[in-house]
Design a protein around this motif. Structure first.
Motif, PDB file in Angstrom:
ATOM      1  N   GLN A 163       0.965  -1.647   0.421  1.00  0.00           N
ATOM      2  CA  GLN A 163       0.194  -0.136   0.386  1.00  0.00           C
ATOM      3  C   GLN A 163       0.396   1.726  -0.166  1.00  0.00           C
ATOM      4  O   GLN A 163       0.429   2.528  -0.626  1.00  0.00           O
ATOM      5  N   LYS A 166       1.516   1.509  -3.736  1.00  0.00           N
ATOM      6  CA  LYS A 166       1.252   2.272  -4.271  1.00  0.00           C
ATOM      7  C   LYS A 166       0.572   3.933  -4.356  1.00  0.00           C
ATOM      8  O   LYS A 166       0.730   4.416  -5.117  1.00  0.00           O
ATOM      9  N   LEU A 167       0.267   4.040  -2.726  1.00  0.00           N
ATOM     10  CA  LEU A 167       0.655   5.630  -3.194  1.00  0.00           C
ATOM     11  C   LEU A 167       1.918   6.652  -2.957  1.00  0.00           C
ATOM     12  O   LEU A 167       1.688   7.056  -3.559  1.00  0.00           O
ATOM     13  N   ARG A 263       3.090   9.234   8.444  1.00  0.00           N
ATOM     14  CA  ARG A 263       3.056   9.615   7.569  1.00  0.00           C
ATOM     15  C   ARG A 263       2.291   7.710   6.921  1.00  0.00           C
ATOM     16  O   ARG A 263       0.841   8.316   6.780  1.00  0.00           O
ATOM     17  N   ALA A 267      -2.230   8.098   7.041  1.00  0.00           N
ATOM     18  CA  ALA A 267      -2.212   7.415   5.341  1.00  0.00           C
ATOM     19  C   ALA A 267      -4.157   6.948   5.910  1.00  0.00           C
ATOM     20  O   ALA A 267      -4.374   6.578   5.439  1.00  0.00           O
ATOM     21  N   ALA A 270      -6.369   8.944   7.333  1.00  0.00           N
ATOM     22  CA  ALA A 270      -7.274   9.534   5.429  1.00  0.00           C
ATOM     23  C   ALA A 270      -8.270   8.889   4.234  1.00  0.00           C
ATOM     24  O   ALA A 270      -8.656   8.877   3.390  1.00  0.00           O
ATOM     25  N   GLY A 271      -8.086   7.669   5.319  1.00  0.00           N
ATOM     26  CA  GLY A 271      -8.895   6.038   3.895  1.00  0.00           C
ATOM     27  C   GLY A 271      -7.916   5.370   2.970  1.00  0.00           C
ATOM     28  O   GLY A 271      -8.204   4.985   2.001  1.00  0.00           O
ATOM     29  N   GLU A 272      -6.075   6.413   2.765  1.00  0.00           N
ATOM     30  CA  GLU A 272      -5.781   5.584   1.962  1.00  0.00           C
ATOM     31  C   GLU A 272      -4.934   4.307   2.316  1.00  0.00           C
ATOM     32  O   GLU A 272      -4.079   3.616   1.453  1.00  0.00           O
ATOM     33  N   LEU A 273      -5.249   3.991   3.450  1.00  0.00           N
ATOM     34  CA  LEU A 273      -4.512   2.375   4.073  1.00  0.00           C
ATOM     35  C   LEU A 273      -5.245   2.157   4.843  1.00  0.00           C
ATOM     36  O   LEU A 273      -5.660   2.785   5.832  1.00  0.00           O
ATOM     37  N   THR A 274      -5.628   0.585   4.361  1.00  0.00           N
ATOM     38  CA  THR A 274      -5.870   0.201   5.760  1.00  0.00           C
ATOM     39  C   THR A 274      -5.554  -1.116   5.974  1.00  0.00           C
ATOM     40  O   THR A 274      -3.679  -1.375   5.717  1.00  0.00           O
TER      41      THR A 274
END
Length: 323
Positions: A163, A166-167, A263, A267, A270-274
């Protein structure tokens, strides 16, 4: 009395016992953490099984168990700095995490405030796996546009590495068993079966070439990346020892930069990483938890949880800073 996971001899999961122990208290310069959750890592049962490895980390038997934890500070000793009673924290304490309470000397460089919005079970998965993933990507200078091959992509470190890559704008290919393919696709990786012939399968999946690799389990992925022409300085390993093949870069969580966890938690918020939590176990079932993880077929992290039977009200030993 309180509970702690301990082992008196080195060995497999059978040596781990949940014992009643005297309840520890914060002394001068120390804080006490009431543990809510402890995230498991391969390192934990590796230390319990291998005396030589344990010695490298200063662990001798009898020993406590676990490193990653999350909970709340409930005692602050006289002269302790940086923490206050009632503060939620997460981080790492060597061979002391799997216990109702653990005492830590301050300043504590491996403890951080738990951000609001992140639960204890998630926070307890972050220190080792998150920092190791960040270090593995930093060591190879990952950048937008890279095609990255990740070995062990579905494991505890792999789910973070995939993840984060990908970010960063990379295309990610991840090695795994076929039963894990759908899981990896949900994380944003393109799965490829590990085992003999890996380089050929990667070549078919990415005919334009692979530009970087992070091997999170052994050396198979690093060797495949070398065979595909990836420069050694753009290949990292985290579990191949200090002298990995072909001059590739060995690294680990201690090499992560100071802002890595910030970071990662940012993330998550922010819902960018689970954070996939494969299973949670009450501490009484620590052996079952370790057996499951040692099988290496878990998709994500395993967490021990604690339900205290003692008085859970915060205590003050002397005073809290600011009182």
């Amino acid at each position: 009395m309180s509970r702690a996971v301990v082992y008196e001899t080195f060995g497999g999961p059978e040596v781990l016992d949940v014992r009643e122990v005297p309840e520890p208290h914060a002394g001068p310069g120390e804080i006490r953490i009431r543990v809510a959750a402890a995230g498991l890592n391969p390192m934990d049962w590796g230390l319990a099984a291998h005396p030589a490895l344990a010695a490298q980390f200063g662990v001798t038997v009898p020993a406590g168990f676990g490193y990653d934890l999350a909970g709340v500070v409930d005692e602050v000793g006289d002269g302790a700095i940086g923490f206050s009673v009632g503060q939620r924290v997460f981080g790492g304490v060597m061979a002391k995490a799997a216990a109702d309470f653990t005492v830590v000397a301050t300043p504590a460089e491996t403890l951080w405030p738990t951000p609001e919005g992140i639960g204890d079970e998630v926070a307890a998965t972050l220190p080792v796996a998150g920092l190791t993933a960040a270090a593995a990507l930093s060591a190879i200078g990952l950048r937008s546009g890279d095609t990255l091959l990740v070995g062990g992509a579905a494991g505890g470190v792999g789910v973070f590495a995939v993840q984060l890559a990908k970010l960063a704008g990379a295309r990610v290919l991840g090695t795994a068993g076929e039963g894990t393919f759908d899981f990896l696709r949900r994380l944003g990786a393109e799965p490829v079966t590990y085992g003999p012939g890996l380089a050929d399968r990667v070549r078919s999946l990415a005919p334009g070439g692979v530009t970087a690799a992070a091997d999170l389990f052994g050396t198979e992925t690093a060797e495949a990346a070398l065979a595909l022409g990836v420069p050694p300085e753009r290949i990292s390993t985290v579990a191949a020892g200090p002298n990995p093949p072909g001059g590739v870069r060995a690294t680990g969580g201690v090499d992560a930069d100071h802002g890595a966890l910030a970071r990662i938690t940012g993330a998550i918020l922010a819902g960018e990483l689970t954070v996939p939590i494969a299973a949670t176990f009450p501490v009484e079932k620590v052996r079952e938890a370790v057996i499951l993880q040692a099988g290496r077929h878990v998709h994500g992290k395993i967490v021990l949880t604690f339900s205290l039977t003692t008085d859970e009200r915060p205590h003050r030993n002397e005073r809290s800073p600011g009182d």
